[in-house]
Design a protein around this motif. Structure first.
Motif, PDB file in Angstrom:
ATOM      1  N   ALA A 214     -18.406 100.981  37.890  1.00 36.01           N
ATOM      2  CA  ALA A 214     -18.368 100.099  36.720  1.00 36.01           C
ATOM      3  C   ALA A 214     -17.351  98.970  36.918  1.00 36.01           C
ATOM      4  CB  ALA A 214     -18.035 100.896  35.458  1.00 36.01           C
ATOM      5  N   ALA A 215     -16.347  99.230  37.749  1.00 39.60           N
ATOM      6  CA  ALA A 215     -15.305  98.221  38.009  1.00 39.60           C
ATOM      7  C   ALA A 215     -15.561  97.479  39.314  1.00 39.60           C
ATOM      8  CB  ALA A 215     -13.934  98.896  38.053  1.00 39.60           C
ATOM      9  N   TRP A 216     -16.825  97.420  39.747  1.00 42.95           N
ATOM     10  CA  TRP A 216     -17.131  96.868  41.067  1.00 42.95           C
ATOM     11  C   TRP A 216     -16.717  95.401  41.206  1.00 42.95           C
ATOM     12  CZ3 TRP A 216     -20.378  92.695  41.807  1.00 42.95           C
ATOM     13  CH2 TRP A 216     -21.179  92.323  40.719  1.00 42.95           C
ATOM     14  N   MET A 217     -16.886  94.609  40.157  1.00 37.89           N
ATOM     15  CA  MET A 217     -16.574  93.182  40.283  1.00 37.89           C
ATOM     16  C   MET A 217     -15.076  92.930  40.452  1.00 37.89           C
ATOM     17  SD  MET A 217     -17.769  89.962  37.869  1.00 37.89           S
ATOM     18  CE  MET A 217     -19.512  90.371  38.126  1.00 37.89           C
ATOM     19  N   PRO A 218     -14.207  93.480  39.577  1.00 38.92           N
ATOM     20  CA  PRO A 218     -12.762  93.300  39.803  1.00 38.92           C
ATOM     21  C   PRO A 218     -12.290  93.889  41.125  1.00 38.92           C
ATOM     22  CG  PRO A 218     -13.178  94.078  37.568  1.00 38.92           C
ATOM     23  CD  PRO A 218     -14.463  94.202  38.316  1.00 38.92           C
ATOM     24  N   LEU A 219     -12.889  95.017  41.521  1.00 41.63           N
ATOM     25  CA  LEU A 219     -12.485  95.653  42.780  1.00 41.63           C
ATOM     26  C   LEU A 219     -12.842  94.782  43.984  1.00 41.63           C
ATOM     27  CD1 LEU A 219     -13.392  99.406  42.150  1.00 41.63           C
ATOM     28  CD2 LEU A 219     -11.109  98.465  42.598  1.00 41.63           C
ATOM     29  N   ILE A 220     -14.028  94.203  43.976  1.00 42.55           N
ATOM     30  CA  ILE A 220     -14.430  93.341  45.083  1.00 42.55           C
ATOM     31  C   ILE A 220     -13.535  92.109  45.154  1.00 42.55           C
ATOM     32  CG2 ILE A 220     -16.241  91.757  45.874  1.00 42.55           C
ATOM     33  CD1 ILE A 220     -18.290  93.826  45.092  1.00 42.55           C
ATOM     34  N   TYR A 221     -13.226  91.554  43.990  1.00 40.71           N
ATOM     35  CA  TYR A 221     -12.370  90.361  43.984  1.00 40.71           C
ATOM     36  C   TYR A 221     -10.978  90.694  44.512  1.00 40.71           C
ATOM     37  CZ  TYR A 221     -10.732  85.771  42.571  1.00 40.71           C
ATOM     38  OH  TYR A 221     -10.234  84.496  42.591  1.00 40.71           O
ATOM     39  N   ALA A 222     -10.389  91.773  43.989  1.00 40.34           N
ATOM     40  CA  ALA A 222      -9.027  92.137  44.385  1.00 40.34           C
ATOM     41  C   ALA A 222      -8.972  92.733  45.786  1.00 40.34           C
ATOM     42  CB  ALA A 222      -8.440  93.125  43.380  1.00 40.34           C
ATOM     43  N   GLY A 223     -10.032  93.440  46.188  1.00 42.77           N
ATOM     44  CA  GLY A 223     -10.039  94.074  47.494  1.00 42.77           C
ATOM     45  C   GLY A 223     -10.488  93.151  48.614  1.00 42.77           C
ATOM     46  N   VAL A 224     -11.690  92.600  48.465  1.00 42.40           N
ATOM     47  CA  VAL A 224     -12.264  91.767  49.516  1.00 42.40           C
ATOM     48  C   VAL A 224     -11.581  90.396  49.566  1.00 42.40           C
ATOM     49  CG1 VAL A 224     -14.353  90.648  50.361  1.00 42.40           C
ATOM     50  CG2 VAL A 224     -14.481  92.949  49.389  1.00 42.40           C
ATOM     51  N   LEU A 225     -11.504  89.721  48.420  1.00 44.89           N
ATOM     52  CA  LEU A 225     -10.953  88.365  48.411  1.00 44.89           C
ATOM     53  C   LEU A 225      -9.426  88.359  48.510  1.00 44.89           C
ATOM     54  CD1 LEU A 225     -13.184  86.514  45.794  1.00 44.89           C
ATOM     55  CD2 LEU A 225     -13.233  86.332  48.274  1.00 44.89           C
ATOM     56  N   SER A 226      -8.744  89.111  47.635  1.00 46.42           N
ATOM     57  CA  SER A 226      -7.285  89.064  47.608  1.00 46.42           C
ATOM     58  C   SER A 226      -6.666  89.705  48.842  1.00 46.42           C
ATOM     59  CB  SER A 226      -6.768  89.749  46.342  1.00 46.42           C
ATOM     60  OG  SER A 226      -5.363  89.706  46.285  1.00 46.42           O
ATOM     61  N   CYS A 227      -7.122  90.903  49.196  1.00 45.17           N
ATOM     62  CA  CYS A 227      -6.530  91.599  50.348  1.00 45.17           C
ATOM     63  C   CYS A 227      -7.066  91.081  51.680  1.00 45.17           C
ATOM     64  CB  CYS A 227      -6.797  93.106  50.242  1.00 45.17           C
ATOM     65  SG  CYS A 227      -5.910  93.926  48.900  1.00 45.17           S
ATOM     66  N   GLY A 228      -8.375  90.950  51.788  1.00 45.64           N
ATOM     67  CA  GLY A 228      -8.967  90.588  53.068  1.00 45.64           C
ATOM     68  C   GLY A 228      -9.023  89.102  53.351  1.00 45.64           C
ATOM     69  N   VAL A 229      -9.762  88.364  52.546  1.00 47.96           N
ATOM     70  CA  VAL A 229     -10.007  86.939  52.793  1.00 47.96           C
ATOM     71  C   VAL A 229      -8.732  86.111  52.675  1.00 47.96           C
ATOM     72  CG1 VAL A 229     -11.248  84.896  52.005  1.00 47.96           C
ATOM     73  CG2 VAL A 229     -12.409  87.114  52.055  1.00 47.96           C
ATOM     74  N   ALA A 230      -7.983  86.289  51.575  1.00 51.17           N
ATOM     75  CA  ALA A 230      -6.795  85.464  51.350  1.00 51.17           C
ATOM     76  C   ALA A 230      -5.762  85.670  52.444  1.00 51.17           C
ATOM     77  CB  ALA A 230      -6.186  85.787  49.978  1.00 51.17           C
ATOM     78  N   TYR A 231      -5.583  86.910  52.878  1.00 52.21           N
ATOM     79  CA  TYR A 231      -4.608  87.169  53.940  1.00 52.21           C
ATOM     80  C   TYR A 231      -5.027  86.463  55.230  1.00 52.21           C
ATOM     81  CZ  TYR A 231      -1.529  89.569  57.175  1.00 52.21           C
ATOM     82  OH  TYR A 231      -0.594  89.841  58.138  1.00 52.21           O
ATOM     83  N   THR A 232      -6.316  86.499  55.531  1.00 51.07           N
ATOM     84  CA  THR A 232      -6.811  85.834  56.742  1.00 51.07           C
ATOM     85  C   THR A 232      -6.637  84.323  56.642  1.00 51.07           C
ATOM     86  OG1 THR A 232      -8.450  87.601  56.999  1.00 51.07           O
ATOM     87  CG2 THR A 232      -8.794  85.592  58.276  1.00 51.07           C
TER      88      THR A 232
END
Length: 300
Positions: A214-232
């Motif tokens: 149910a929290a897939w959208m915030p999780l993807i934003y915080a996990g994929v974008l914030s942790c993965g993409v932004a760091y790269t």
């Protein structure tokens, strides 16, 4: 000039992703608890960095990118960084339950001031602008967090402590990053942090798969974008960018946190709190300005 402009744009994108992720962190807890959110987002961040690592290894044209002896250093650094990241992110995530995303963003950004203060005890001198920034930040924090009766809110206090732990996290990364692969170090730290947060998640919160999905959208934003993409993006941009300029651009994270909190969550700051935000942000900017007659980056 084109290269510098590109890097500046990438750093601003990084600051925007990090700042707006406070909204994702806040909305995500409408479905799951803070430890569940942190555990899943960190594990997602580690998973996203795996293909990045594979790509970078191919670019290096190296069959074994970890030289002899560096594997243990990578593991040690990843564990140290991961534990600090787990503690800091947990304090921040729980704190957001009791304060606004905008205020959490500004308070967290105080690590930019706390780091040079800690470095004084490590033998690194701080200039006059750092102390002026500290004074401004203290006044700003008073307006932002202190309520009637000289009492600080529970959420603000937790995020303040989180800012101190993030400062230690930055210093540990500063030590290990030049001595090992920075992207792999980030991947290991996300993995350690995710596993660490999974313990209270399973013992206290016991989430169901339905709640997590149910929290897939915030999780993807915080996990994929914030942790993965932004760091790269940060790694790519900072290769050819002046450290002082990079810090200034990344400090916009606090501004984006307040703006997205207002635009998405409808959060409102009082005139007193807004004044505190302005003072804290001014302190952050002042702390990043190089002293005249001194090198932007000190040796050692």
């Amino acid at each position: 000039m084109k290269g510098k402009m590109r890097n500046n744009i990438l750093l601003m994108m990084t600051a925007f992703i990090w700042g707006s992720s406070f909204v994702a962190q806040s909305t995500g807890m409408d479905y799951i608890g803070p430890f569940t959110f942190n555990s899943v987002r960190c594990l997602m961040g580690a998973a996203v960095l795996l293909p990045v690592i594979k790509f970078l290894d191919r670019q290096k044209k190296s069959v074994r990118s970890i030289e002899r002896g560096k594997g243990k250093r990578l593991l040690l650094g990843g564990c140290c960084c991961g534990v600090l990241l787990g503690v800091a992110s947990s304090l921040q995530q729980v704190g957001i339950l009791y304060t606004s995303a905008g205020k959490a963003g500004f308070i967290t950004a105080l690590y930019i001031l706390i780091v040079p203060i800690i470095r004084i005890f490590l033998g690194k001198k701080a200039g006059l602008k750092i102390w002026a920034g500290v004074a401004l930040a203290v006044v700003g924090m008073y307006f932002l967090c202190i309520t009637k009766g000289f009492a600080i809110g529970k959420g603000d206090l937790l995020v303040c402590i989180c800012s101190v732990v993030f400062s230690l996290h930055i210093l540990v990364i500063d030590y290990f990053s030049p001595r090992t692969d920075s992207v792999k170090l980030s991947c290991v730290q996300f993995l350690i942090s995710g596993v660490m947060c999974a313990v209270p998640m399973l013992l206290i919160e016991k989430p169901s798969l339905e709640e997590i999905f149910a929290a897939w959208m915030p999780l993807i934003y915080a996990g994929v974008l914030s942790c993965g993409v932004a760091y790269t993006l940060q790694i790519i941009a900072q290769k050819d960018t002046d450290p002082a300029v990079a810090s200034l651009l990344l400090s916009l994270e606090s501004v984006f946190a307040a703006l997205t909190g207002w635009a998405v969550l409808g959060e409102r700051l009082s005139a007193r709190e807004m004044s505190g935000c302005v003072l804290v942000f001014t302190a952050i900017i002042l702390a990043q300005l190089p002293e005249k007659g001194r090198k932007v980056r000190e040796d050692g």
